[in-house]
Design an enzyme around this catalytic site. Structure first.
Site, short mmCIF file in Angstrom:
data_model
loop_
_atom_site.label_atom_id
_atom_site.label_comp_id
_atom_site.label_asym_id
_atom_site.label_seq_id
_atom_site.Cartn_x
_atom_site.Cartn_y
_atom_site.Cartn_z
N TRP A 1 0.94 -1.17 0.24
CA TRP A 1 -0.04 -0.02 0.06
C TRP A 1 0.83 1.29 -0.05
O TRP A 1 0.32 2.33 -0.27
CB TRP A 1 -0.70 -0.03 1.19
CG TRP A 1 -0.18 -0.43 2.55
CD1 TRP A 1 0.01 -1.43 3.05
CD2 TRP A 1 0.71 0.51 3.32
NE1 TRP A 1 0.79 -1.74 4.23
CE2 TRP A 1 1.25 -0.17 4.46
CE3 TRP A 1 0.97 1.86 3.03
CZ2 TRP A 1 2.15 0.13 5.26
CZ3 TRP A 1 2.00 2.38 4.17
CH2 TRP A 1 2.54 1.42 5.16
N ASN A 2 2.15 1.38 0.24
CA ASN A 2 2.81 2.38 0.46
C ASN A 2 3.08 3.11 -0.79
O ASN A 2 3.04 4.60 -0.52
CB ASN A 2 4.14 2.16 1.42
CG ASN A 2 5.11 1.31 0.34
OD1 ASN A 2 4.69 0.67 -0.30
ND2 ASN A 2 6.41 1.55 0.63
N PRO B 1 -3.62 -5.94 -5.69
CA PRO B 1 -2.92 -4.98 -4.87
C PRO B 1 -3.20 -4.92 -3.54
O PRO B 1 -4.28 -5.94 -2.93
CB PRO B 1 -3.46 -3.69 -5.40
CG PRO B 1 -4.06 -4.11 -7.09
CD PRO B 1 -4.46 -5.61 -6.54
N ASP B 2 -2.65 -4.41 -2.57
CA ASP B 2 -2.99 -4.34 -1.13
C ASP B 2 -4.55 -3.66 -0.92
O ASP B 2 -4.80 -2.79 -1.76
CB ASP B 2 -1.85 -3.38 -0.25
CG ASP B 2 -2.38 -3.64 1.07
OD1 ASP B 2 -1.68 -4.51 1.60
OD2 ASP B 2 -3.36 -3.09 1.80
N GLY C 1 6.64 -6.38 -0.36
CA GLY C 1 6.10 -6.41 0.97
C GLY C 1 6.96 -6.68 2.24
O GLY C 1 8.25 -6.36 1.96
N SER C 2 6.47 -7.31 3.20
CA SER C 2 7.12 -7.23 4.45
C SER C 2 7.82 -8.54 4.35
O SER C 2 7.61 -9.50 3.51
CB SER C 2 6.30 -7.47 5.74
OG SER C 2 5.34 -8.48 5.42
N GLU D 1 10.87 -8.01 -2.95
CA GLU D 1 11.47 -6.68 -2.47
C GLU D 1 10.69 -6.80 -1.03
O GLU D 1 9.69 -6.32 -0.92
CB GLU D 1 10.83 -5.48 -3.43
CG GLU D 1 11.32 -6.21 -4.97
CD GLU D 1 12.63 -5.79 -5.22
OE1 GLU D 1 13.32 -4.97 -4.61
OE2 GLU D 1 13.00 -6.38 -6.14
N LEU D 2 11.64 -6.64 -0.18
CA LEU D 2 11.36 -6.65 1.28
C LEU D 2 11.50 -5.48 2.03
O LEU D 2 11.69 -4.47 1.73
CB LEU D 2 11.64 -8.17 1.79
CG LEU D 2 11.21 -9.37 1.02
CD1 LEU D 2 11.77 -10.35 1.65
CD2 LEU D 2 9.87 -9.49 0.78
N GLU E 1 11.99 -2.94 11.83
CA GLU E 1 11.56 -1.98 10.76
C GLU E 1 10.44 -0.99 11.50
O GLU E 1 9.40 -1.76 11.91
CB GLU E 1 11.14 -2.46 9.66
CG GLU E 1 10.88 -1.37 8.69
CD GLU E 1 10.31 -2.18 7.25
OE1 GLU E 1 9.71 -3.41 7.47
OE2 GLU E 1 10.72 -1.64 6.08
P1 NAD Z 1 2.69 -7.10 3.61
O1 NAD Z 1 3.58 -8.13 3.39
O2 NAD Z 1 1.72 -7.37 4.77
O3 NAD Z 1 1.60 -7.09 2.48
C1 NAD Z 1 2.11 -6.72 1.24
C2 NAD Z 1 1.16 -7.47 0.14
O4 NAD Z 1 1.20 -8.86 0.42
C3 NAD Z 1 -0.30 -7.02 0.24
O5 NAD Z 1 -0.96 -6.95 -1.05
C4 NAD Z 1 -0.90 -8.15 1.12
O6 NAD Z 1 -2.11 -8.25 0.86
C5 NAD Z 1 -0.08 -9.35 0.65
N1 NAD Z 1 -0.14 -10.40 1.42
C6 NAD Z 1 -0.22 -10.54 2.80
N2 NAD Z 1 -0.17 -11.54 3.27
C7 NAD Z 1 0.01 -12.81 2.30
C8 NAD Z 1 0.08 -14.01 2.13
N3 NAD Z 1 0.15 -14.81 3.30
N4 NAD Z 1 0.17 -14.46 0.85
C9 NAD Z 1 0.28 -13.77 -0.13
N5 NAD Z 1 0.08 -12.31 0.01
C10 NAD Z 1 0.06 -11.78 1.12
O7 NAD Z 1 3.37 -5.76 3.80
P2 NAD Z 1 2.90 -4.58 4.58
O8 NAD Z 1 3.36 -4.49 5.89
O9 NAD Z 1 1.57 -4.22 4.02
O10 NAD Z 1 3.82 -3.32 3.74
C11 NAD Z 1 5.19 -2.92 4.06
C12 NAD Z 1 6.20 -3.68 4.01
O11 NAD Z 1 6.56 -3.73 2.67
C13 NAD Z 1 7.30 -2.90 4.61
O12 NAD Z 1 8.16 -4.12 5.22
C14 NAD Z 1 8.28 -2.38 3.68
O13 NAD Z 1 9.65 -2.41 3.91
C15 NAD Z 1 7.99 -3.42 2.71
N6 NAD Z 1 8.17 -2.99 1.19
C16 NAD Z 1 9.30 -3.09 0.46
C17 NAD Z 1 9.43 -2.47 -0.73
C18 NAD Z 1 11.00 -2.85 -1.54
O14 NAD Z 1 10.84 -2.57 -2.70
N7 NAD Z 1 11.84 -3.64 -0.87
C19 NAD Z 1 8.54 -1.59 -1.24
C20 NAD Z 1 7.55 -1.30 -0.48
C21 NAD Z 1 7.21 -1.87 0.63
#
Ligand code: NAD
Length: 538
Positions: free
Chosen positions: A178-179, A203-204, A253-254, A275-276, A407
């Site tokens: 979402w960010n 997407p989120d 994501g995370s 990309e985490l 983080e």
């Molecule tokens: P998140 O991992 O909770 O969610 C990211 C995406 O994954 C969302 O679309 C979510 O719905 C999906 N998701 C969640 N659980 C899932 C599962 N079990 N299986 C498949 N998909 C699933 O991340 P967040 O906390 O919403 O986003 C922030 C994190 O993302 C931070 O840690 C940030 O550093 C990271 N991030 C990294 C980058 C990069 O380029 N390295 C860019 C943006 C954000």
């Protein structure tokens, strides 16, 4: 198949009403949100409400996708992909260039939507169309460099002709956060499309509309509608449905979720790029331009309220400039304006959600309770909006505090003083992440030497993150627990291709010929190996 969502329907359907339709306040036509959400593949009749973090205003009821819907999205995407892959590289690249122009032309609309949905300041939302346009132009203009069939060295010069083809993987699953809801949903998909793939995107849930606007713009730019499918729902459910069907998965994501995705992809023996998260360090060396470093530190720490994977959360400053730097950094931070309006006047916007506000508040309160000093900030600002938090600078953060190694993903930075550069680099390398770093120094060559010792996938010198992030020709991604694989550059497109080697053998074959014994054949081959080395051949 059109989506159905009778339970509530998108809130902007019908005449614009500023009371109930916040999007009307920036002049969008009635039915705008409905037009976007109609792109979601959904037959469930279930919807999820979407609210703006700026003031809690309702934005939409988002139709949810079932496992069958995801299957349907993949069927359509596969059909579209087969036709798309037959089109020439030039034709595919031309659509990217049209997208580039469309995005620049419609940037006001895109930025408004991003602001409403994510709560970020306009200046940070602007980075999103900018990044998508840069990515589109870069891949369009370098398409042949990455995708053309390439000649390679054959084992027997002149007799073995070898070429490598780049074939599309098929249908790529893209799971985005979402960010940066517009660019994170789109930018990784552009090279996938250029390479001849289709995409199923999830997407989120908090930022569906920005991602759906991206899908609409792709179609307007000339990509076939079915080539880019969008599904919606909880990540654990819909994300898993995607991974079960995709030929490759691109996840942002995370780190926690990334690990789960890597495990599921491994089960299916499909590739993925991840990309985490990060706990990114910035180093201000003794010869840094202090004013420039202080200005950069504000952007490094507080862009998008710190909800940026490459933003800084740890700031190491040389003894010799520490006091001057801190004075300038604190003063610049205190001069920042916060606000919930859509104009260009705000330096920082809102956090996205109550969850984010809870994490940021917890990290700051924990640090202060354990003895960290607040140099500025440290408070939530409900007077501005439900999830606002002040830009916050901490000193005296120690390993027992949550924000030392975890983080925060918010506007919180910890300052550390250092005497010795090698020690500063060792401290910057502590922990398990390795995404982005920044070094400020007047001596570029020395900073580049130091960069080689920093365990991060990108290092920006005299800049926070923008220099690497916007240089699309170079790879971007994380070392260690910050990721696997890279976006941007050749790596960012080759991940979506299968390389296929085709070797055509002329005249001789790889077996004894003309009655030659195996022993003689062995000797001839040995002589040939020695000759090739003497001739300097690879
Ligand atoms: P998140 O991992 O909770 O969610 C990211 C995406 O994954 C969302 O679309 C979510 O719905 C999906 N998701 C969640 N659980 C899932 C599962 N079990 N299986 C498949 N998909 C699933 O991340 P967040 O906390 O919403 O986003 C922030 C994190 O993302 C931070 O840690 C940030 O550093 C990271 N991030 C990294 C980058 C990069 O380029 N390295 C860019 C943006 C954000």
């Amino acid at each position: 198949m059109s989506s159905q969502h009778p339970e509530g329907g998108p809130l902007t359907d019908g005449p614009a009403d500023p009371e109930h339709d916040p999007t009307a306040s920036y002049g969008l036509e009635p039915g705008y949100v409905r037009r976007l959400t109609d792109r979601i593949v959904s037959t469930t009749r279930e919807t999820a409400p979407l609210h703006s973090p700026l003031g809690g205003q309702p934005l939409a009821h988002v139709p949810q996708s079932s496992d069958d819907d995801v299957a349907r999205a993949f069927e359509r995407a596969r059909r579209a992909q087969q036709e798309w892959a037959r089109r020439s590289i030039d034709e595919r690249a031309a659509a990217l260039l049209r997208l580039h122009d469309l995005i620049l032309d419609r940037q006001d609309e895109i930025i408004d939507l991003i602001c409403w949905e994510s709560g970020k300041a306009r200046k940070h939302a602007f980075d999103e169309p900018l990044h998508v346009a840069l990515t589109a132009r870069y891949y369009a203009r370098t398409a042949h460099e990455h995708l053309d069939t390439r000649r390679k060295l054959g084992v027997v010069p002149g007799l073995t002709r070898v070429e490598v083809n780049r074939l599309p993987k098929g249908v790529v699953g893209i799971i985005s956060p979402w960010n940066y809801p517009f660019t994170m949903a789109l930018c990784d998909g552009l090279p996938a499309l250029l390479a001849g793939n289709a995409v199923v995107a999830k997407p989120d849930a908090q930022t569906m509309l920005s991602a759906l606007l991206g899908a609409e713009l792709l179609e307007e730019a000339g990509f076939p509608r079915d080539l880019w499918q969008v599904v919606a729902g909880p990540g654990s459910k819909v994300g898993t449905s995607i991974i079960q069907r995709a030929d490759y998965v691109c996840f942002t994501g995370s780190t926690t979720t990334g690990r789960l995705i890597a495990t599921q992809c491994a089960e299916r023996l499909i590739g993925c790029s991840l990309e985490l998260g990060g706990k990114n360090p910035m180093l201000v060396l003794r010869d840094a331009d202090v004013e420039r470093a202080a200005e950069g530190a504000v952007r490094a720490s507080f862009s998008n309220a710190g909800q940026l994977c490459v933003s800084m959360e740890r700031l190491f400053v040389a003894d010799q400039v520490y006091d001057r730097f801190v004075e300038r950094f604190v003063s610049r931070t205190e001069a920042m304006t916060l606000g919930a309006t859509l104009d260009w006047g705000n330096d920082m916007g809102s956090l996205i959600s109550a969850d984010q506000l809870e994490t940021v508040t917890r990290h700051v309160e924990d640090a202060v309770a354990k003895g960290a000093r607040l140099l500025t900030g440290g408070r939530a600002r409900p007077d501005l909006g439900p999830y606002f938090f002040e830009p916050t600078i901490l000193e005296g953060v120690t390993p027992d505090m949550a924000c030392f190694g975890d983080e925060t993903f918010g506007p919180v930075i910890a300052l550390y003083r250092f005497h010795d550069e090698a020690d500063a680099v060792a401290r910057a390398n502590e922990g398990s992440y390795g995404l982005n770093a920044s070094i400020y120094s007047r001596d570029g060559a020395r900073a580049r030497t130091i960069a080689r010792h920093v365990l991060c996938g990108t290092v920006n010198i005299n800049e926070a993150f923008g220099a690497t992030f916007a240089s699309i020709d170079s790879p971007m991604g994380g070392m260690r627990e910050s990721g696997m694989g890279r976006r941007q550059g050749s790596e960012g497109i080759h991940r979506y291709t299968e390389s296929q080697s085709v070797a055509t053998q002329r005249l001789i074959r790889f077996a004894p010929m003309l009655g030659m014994s195996d022993e003689t054949y062995g000797k001839v081959m040995t002589a040939q190996l020695r000759l090739m080395k003497k001739l300097g051949r690879a």
